[in-house]
Design a protein around this motif. Structure first.
Motif, PDB file in Angstrom:
ATOM      1  N   ILE A  54       0.853  -1.193   0.000  1.00 40.61           N
ATOM      2  CA  ILE A  54       0.000   0.000   0.000  1.00 40.61           C
ATOM      3  C   ILE A  54       0.886   1.240   0.000  1.00 40.61           C
ATOM      4  O   ILE A  54       1.609   1.502   0.964  1.00 40.61           O
ATOM      5  N   ASP A  55       0.864   2.008  -1.075  1.00 41.57           N
ATOM      6  CA  ASP A  55       1.693   3.206  -1.198  1.00 41.57           C
ATOM      7  C   ASP A  55       1.140   4.331  -0.324  1.00 41.57           C
ATOM      8  O   ASP A  55      -0.047   4.676  -0.405  1.00 41.57           O
ATOM      9  N   LEU A  56       2.022   4.906   0.488  1.00 44.67           N
ATOM     10  CA  LEU A  56       1.647   5.983   1.405  1.00 44.67           C
ATOM     11  C   LEU A  56       2.676   7.104   1.310  1.00 44.67           C
ATOM     12  O   LEU A  56       3.772   6.912   0.766  1.00 44.67           O
ATOM     13  N   GLU A  57       2.349   8.271   1.859  1.00 49.04           N
ATOM     14  CA  GLU A  57       3.280   9.396   1.770  1.00 49.04           C
ATOM     15  C   GLU A  57       3.667   9.930   3.139  1.00 49.04           C
ATOM     16  O   GLU A  57       2.878   9.917   4.088  1.00 49.04           O
ATOM     17  N   ALA A  58       4.903  10.388   3.218  1.00 46.18           N
ATOM     18  CA  ALA A  58       5.436  11.060   4.406  1.00 46.18           C
ATOM     19  C   ALA A  58       6.785  11.654   4.018  1.00 46.18           C
ATOM     20  O   ALA A  58       7.416  11.205   3.063  1.00 46.18           O
ATOM     21  N   GLY A  59       7.232  12.659   4.750  1.00 44.85           N
ATOM     22  CA  GLY A  59       8.534  13.249   4.477  1.00 44.85           C
ATOM     23  C   GLY A  59       8.473  14.754   4.331  1.00 44.85           C
ATOM     24  O   GLY A  59       7.436  15.385   4.549  1.00 44.85           O
ATOM     25  N   LEU A  60       9.596  15.331   3.933  1.00 42.95           N
ATOM     26  CA  LEU A  60       9.670  16.786   3.781  1.00 42.95           C
ATOM     27  C   LEU A  60       8.760  17.267   2.661  1.00 42.95           C
ATOM     28  O   LEU A  60       8.075  18.289   2.797  1.00 42.95           O
ATOM     29  N   GLY A  61       8.734  16.552   1.538  1.00 38.12           N
ATOM     30  CA  GLY A  61       7.851  16.931   0.446  1.00 38.12           C
ATOM     31  C   GLY A  61       6.395  16.950   0.870  1.00 38.12           C
ATOM     32  O   GLY A  61       5.626  17.841   0.490  1.00 38.12           O
ATOM     33  N   THR A  62       6.019  15.968   1.688  1.00 35.95           N
ATOM     34  CA  THR A  62       4.657  15.913   2.221  1.00 35.95           C
ATOM     35  C   THR A  62       4.401  17.091   3.152  1.00 35.95           C
ATOM     36  O   THR A  62       3.325  17.701   3.122  1.00 35.95           O
ATOM     37  N   TYR A  63       5.386  17.424   3.959  1.00 38.14           N
ATOM     38  CA  TYR A  63       5.271  18.575   4.867  1.00 38.14           C
ATOM     39  C   TYR A  63       5.066  19.867   4.086  1.00 38.14           C
ATOM     40  O   TYR A  63       4.245  20.723   4.447  1.00 38.14           O
ATOM     41  N   GLN A  64       5.801  20.011   2.999  1.00 35.10           N
ATOM     42  CA  GLN A  64       5.697  21.232   2.199  1.00 35.10           C
ATOM     43  C   GLN A  64       4.341  21.332   1.499  1.00 35.10           C
ATOM     44  O   GLN A  64       3.834  22.429   1.266  1.00 35.10           O
ATOM     45  N   LYS A  65       3.735  20.184   1.188  1.00 33.19           N
ATOM     46  CA  LYS A  65       2.420  20.180   0.525  1.00 33.19           C
ATOM     47  C   LYS A  65       1.272  20.325   1.507  1.00 33.19           C
ATOM     48  O   LYS A  65       0.296  21.024   1.249  1.00 33.19           O
ATOM     49  N   HIS A  66       1.372  19.634   2.655  1.00 35.51           N
ATOM     50  CA  HIS A  66       0.224  19.508   3.548  1.00 35.51           C
ATOM     51  C   HIS A  66       0.422  20.145   4.925  1.00 35.51           C
ATOM     52  O   HIS A  66      -0.503  20.154   5.730  1.00 35.51           O
ATOM     53  N   GLY A  67       1.645  20.615   5.202  1.00 35.86           N
ATOM     54  CA  GLY A  67       1.890  21.213   6.515  1.00 35.86           C
ATOM     55  C   GLY A  67       2.134  20.193   7.607  1.00 35.86           C
ATOM     56  O   GLY A  67       2.230  20.538   8.784  1.00 35.86           O
ATOM     57  N   THR A  68       2.251  18.922   7.249  1.00 37.58           N
ATOM     58  CA  THR A  68       2.575  17.864   8.201  1.00 37.58           C
ATOM     59  C   THR A  68       3.448  16.842   7.493  1.00 37.58           C
ATOM     60  O   THR A  68       3.231  16.523   6.317  1.00 37.58           O
ATOM     61  N   ALA A  69       4.461  16.327   8.201  1.00 36.24           N
ATOM     62  CA  ALA A  69       5.380  15.370   7.585  1.00 36.24           C
ATOM     63  C   ALA A  69       4.762  13.995   7.450  1.00 36.24           C
ATOM     64  O   ALA A  69       5.193  13.196   6.606  1.00 36.24           O
ATOM     65  N   ILE A  70       3.762  13.704   8.272  1.00 30.43           N
ATOM     66  CA  ILE A  70       3.090  12.413   8.189  1.00 30.43           C
ATOM     67  C   ILE A  70       1.598  12.618   8.403  1.00 30.43           C
ATOM     68  O   ILE A  70       1.133  12.819   9.533  1.00 30.43           O
ATOM     69  N   PRO A  71       0.818  12.600   7.339  1.00 30.52           N
ATOM     70  CA  PRO A  71      -0.625  12.855   7.429  1.00 30.52           C
ATOM     71  C   PRO A  71      -1.340  11.797   8.264  1.00 30.52           C
ATOM     72  O   PRO A  71      -0.880  10.652   8.388  1.00 30.52           O
ATOM     73  N   ASP A  72      -2.482  12.173   8.803  1.00 29.79           N
ATOM     74  CA  ASP A  72      -3.288  11.222   9.577  1.00 29.79           C
ATOM     75  C   ASP A  72      -3.668  10.007   8.740  1.00 29.79           C
ATOM     76  O   ASP A  72      -3.733   8.885   9.247  1.00 29.79           O
ATOM     77  N   GLU A  73      -3.913  10.234   7.449  1.00 31.93           N
ATOM     78  CA  GLU A  73      -4.280   9.123   6.569  1.00 31.93           C
ATOM     79  C   GLU A  73      -3.173   8.062   6.536  1.00 31.93           C
ATOM     80  O   GLU A  73      -3.438   6.853   6.559  1.00 31.93           O
ATOM     81  N   THR A  74      -1.931   8.518   6.475  1.00 31.44           N
ATOM     82  CA  THR A  74      -0.802   7.579   6.462  1.00 31.44           C
ATOM     83  C   THR A  74      -0.734   6.798   7.766  1.00 31.44           C
ATOM     84  O   THR A  74      -0.593   5.569   7.771  1.00 31.44           O
ATOM     85  N   LEU A  75      -0.837   7.510   8.886  1.00 30.66           N
ATOM     86  CA  LEU A  75      -0.790   6.826  10.185  1.00 30.66           C
ATOM     87  C   LEU A  75      -1.936   5.841  10.348  1.00 30.66           C
ATOM     88  O   LEU A  75      -1.749   4.719  10.837  1.00 30.66           O
ATOM     89  N   ASN A  76      -3.122   6.246   9.939  1.00 34.89           N
ATOM     90  CA  ASN A  76      -4.285   5.355  10.071  1.00 34.89           C
ATOM     91  C   ASN A  76      -4.121   4.095   9.225  1.00 34.89           C
ATOM     92  O   ASN A  76      -4.491   2.992   9.659  1.00 34.89           O
ATOM     93  N   GLU A  77      -3.584   4.248   8.021  1.00 36.96           N
ATOM     94  CA  GLU A  77      -3.351   3.082   7.169  1.00 36.96           C
ATOM     95  C   GLU A  77      -2.280   2.177   7.762  1.00 36.96           C
ATOM     96  O   GLU A  77      -2.393   0.955   7.731  1.00 36.96           O
ATOM     97  N   LEU A  78      -1.225   2.781   8.302  1.00 37.98           N
ATOM     98  CA  LEU A  78      -0.149   1.986   8.898  1.00 37.98           C
ATOM     99  C   LEU A  78      -0.660   1.140  10.060  1.00 37.98           C
ATOM    100  O   LEU A  78      -0.202   0.010  10.277  1.00 37.98           O
ATOM    101  N   LYS A  79      -1.603   1.672  10.811  1.00 42.48           N
ATOM    102  CA  LYS A  79      -2.158   0.935  11.946  1.00 42.48           C
ATOM    103  C   LYS A  79      -2.963  -0.287  11.501  1.00 42.48           C
ATOM    104  O   LYS A  79      -3.213  -1.192  12.300  1.00 42.48           O
ATOM    105  N   LYS A  80      -3.350  -0.325  10.221  1.00 46.08           N
ATOM    106  CA  LYS A  80      -4.057  -1.487   9.678  1.00 46.08           C
ATOM    107  C   LYS A  80      -3.100  -2.494   9.058  1.00 46.08           C
ATOM    108  O   LYS A  80      -3.520  -3.540   8.576  1.00 46.08           O
ATOM    109  N   CYS A  81      -1.815  -2.140   9.013  1.00 49.49           N
ATOM    110  CA  CYS A  81      -0.808  -2.989   8.367  1.00 49.49           C
ATOM    111  C   CYS A  81      -0.020  -3.778   9.404  1.00 49.49           C
ATOM    112  O   CYS A  81       0.182  -3.321  10.530  1.00 49.49           O
TER     113      CYS A  81
END
Length: 372
Positions: A54-81
């Motif tokens: 399952i492809d997910l996003e996190a990092g500096l590029g994500t921070y620059q786009k969304h204002g957070t380095a690891i979106p809630d969506e990524t964390l929520n998906e990781l908790k299902k993995c």
């Protein structure tokens, strides 16, 4: 015909699918992640194990786009993995206010309290490599200076004063000590000699925090009478481990020191491009290369993919230990190293990331097809 029937039988007997979050991150993380995924996909194709990547996003590029380095969506998906693969996250200097590398937050929020970093000699001749290295650095993964609690104050005599909190708890220290001593017992069976844990600390200076860590580890050690225990200061350990690496087995330390130790020892085993880490929790395993993303290597197709590939195989072995995928990949890597024609420049060759990755996968496929 018989090999075809064996493959068919293997594919038909596949158990439950493992959900794996895949986070390339920034820079080199995105460049080497395809080869980590290739390891998982090869296992899926040849062995009685299946993965949903399952492809997910996190990092500096994500921070620059969304204002957070690891979106809630990524964390929520990781908790299902059951597991995840992480590439690398860029950290500019100085970093933006409020930005922390996402891997730090993931370790905390997914309860990944242990970080295992294997160090093993490889048959290459590059600056710094040593023979007879077979060490696992066991690093506490959630506390110490990595809690990221800092503040600015002013001092009458010094002007601005930056203050960082350092958290060390008895609970986390005992938990990581248990991981280290259990690992020493496990390794002793393969090495045919008593397990050996070296506790590395700086309690001579940081008497409360490091003192609590040391005390907690020594308390756990009492439950492992057959494991040899050494206690040493960080600076002394760094000198002795470089001079006599074969004397060490499992090295146990705090979050900050464990990171410094493993990065500092990496030249003995081929450099950062060869070293991976396994982040362990009770419900999740995250694997990663530890090299980060140095800007001067980005976009040139010269990064070493082997640490990321080792991370993937290490994750696969943690989820399905009975199949020894990590050991099989090591045999494939050994063939590539011996051939020496598909090595990236950091380990003495001229090959590209793709050439090294493709040759390693070729050997891995051959070994898996022989096994299954």
């Amino acid at each position: 015909f018989f090999s075809m029937m064996k493959r068919l039988s293997t594919l038909l007997s596949k158990p439950v699918v493992h959900r794996i979050g895949v986070i390339p991150g920034d820079g080199l993380g995105a460049e080497v992640m395809p080869w980590a995924k290739a390891v998982m996909q090869t296992i899926d194709a040849y062995a009685p194990v299946s993965y949903e990547l399952i492809d997910l996003e996190a990092g500096l590029g994500t921070y620059q786009k969304h204002g957070t380095a690891i979106p809630d969506e990524t964390l929520n998906e990781l908790k299902k993995c059951q597991g995840s693969l992480f590439g690398a996250a860029a950290t500019p200097s100085p970093p933006p206010f409020g930005y922390l590398p996402p891997v730090v937050e993931m370790r905390t929020k997914l309860g990944l309290y242990a970080n295992l970093r294997p160090m093993q000699s490889v048959p290459i001749d590059v600056l710094g490599t040593r023979g007879n290295v077979d060490i696992v650095v066991v690093r506490e993964n959630t506390e110490c200076l990595y809690v990221g609690k800092e503040k600015l104050a002013t001092s009458a005599g010094s002007g601005k004063l930056a203050i960082a909190e350092r958290h060390i708890s008895e609970k986390a220290s005992k938990a990581i000590a248990k991981v280290a001593f259990d690992l020493a017992v496990e390794r002793s069976k393969k090495r045919m000699q008593p397990g050996h844990v070296t506790i590395v600390h700086k309690a001579n200076v940081l008497r409360l925090s490091e003192g609590l860590f040391l005390e907690s580890c020594q308390e756990v050690a009492k439950n492992y009478p057959d494991v040899v225990v050494d206690v040493t200061l960080l600076d002394s350990f760094m000198y002795k481990s470089m001079a006599h690496p074969s004397e060490y087995d499992v090295v146990l330390s705090t979050n900050t020191w464990g990171n410094i130790i493993s990065n500092g020892m990496s030249p003995m085993v081929g450099g950062l491009g060869m070293v991976h880490g396994i982040n362990l929790g009770d419900d999740h395993v995250m694997a990663e290369p530890i090299h980060g993303t140095p800007a001067h290597l980005e976009g040139k197709d010269i990064a070493n993919p082997l640490a990321a590939m080792r991370a993937a195989a290490g994750l696969a072995e943690r989820l399905s230990p009975e199949y020894h995928f990590g050991e099989i990949l090591e045999r494939a890597i050994l063939e590539v190293l011996k051939e020496s024609t598909h090595l990236t420049r950091d380990i003495g060759g001229t090959a590209s990331t793709h050439q090294c990755g493709e040759e390693t996968i070729r050997h891995f496929k051959t070994l898996l097809s022989q096994q299954y």
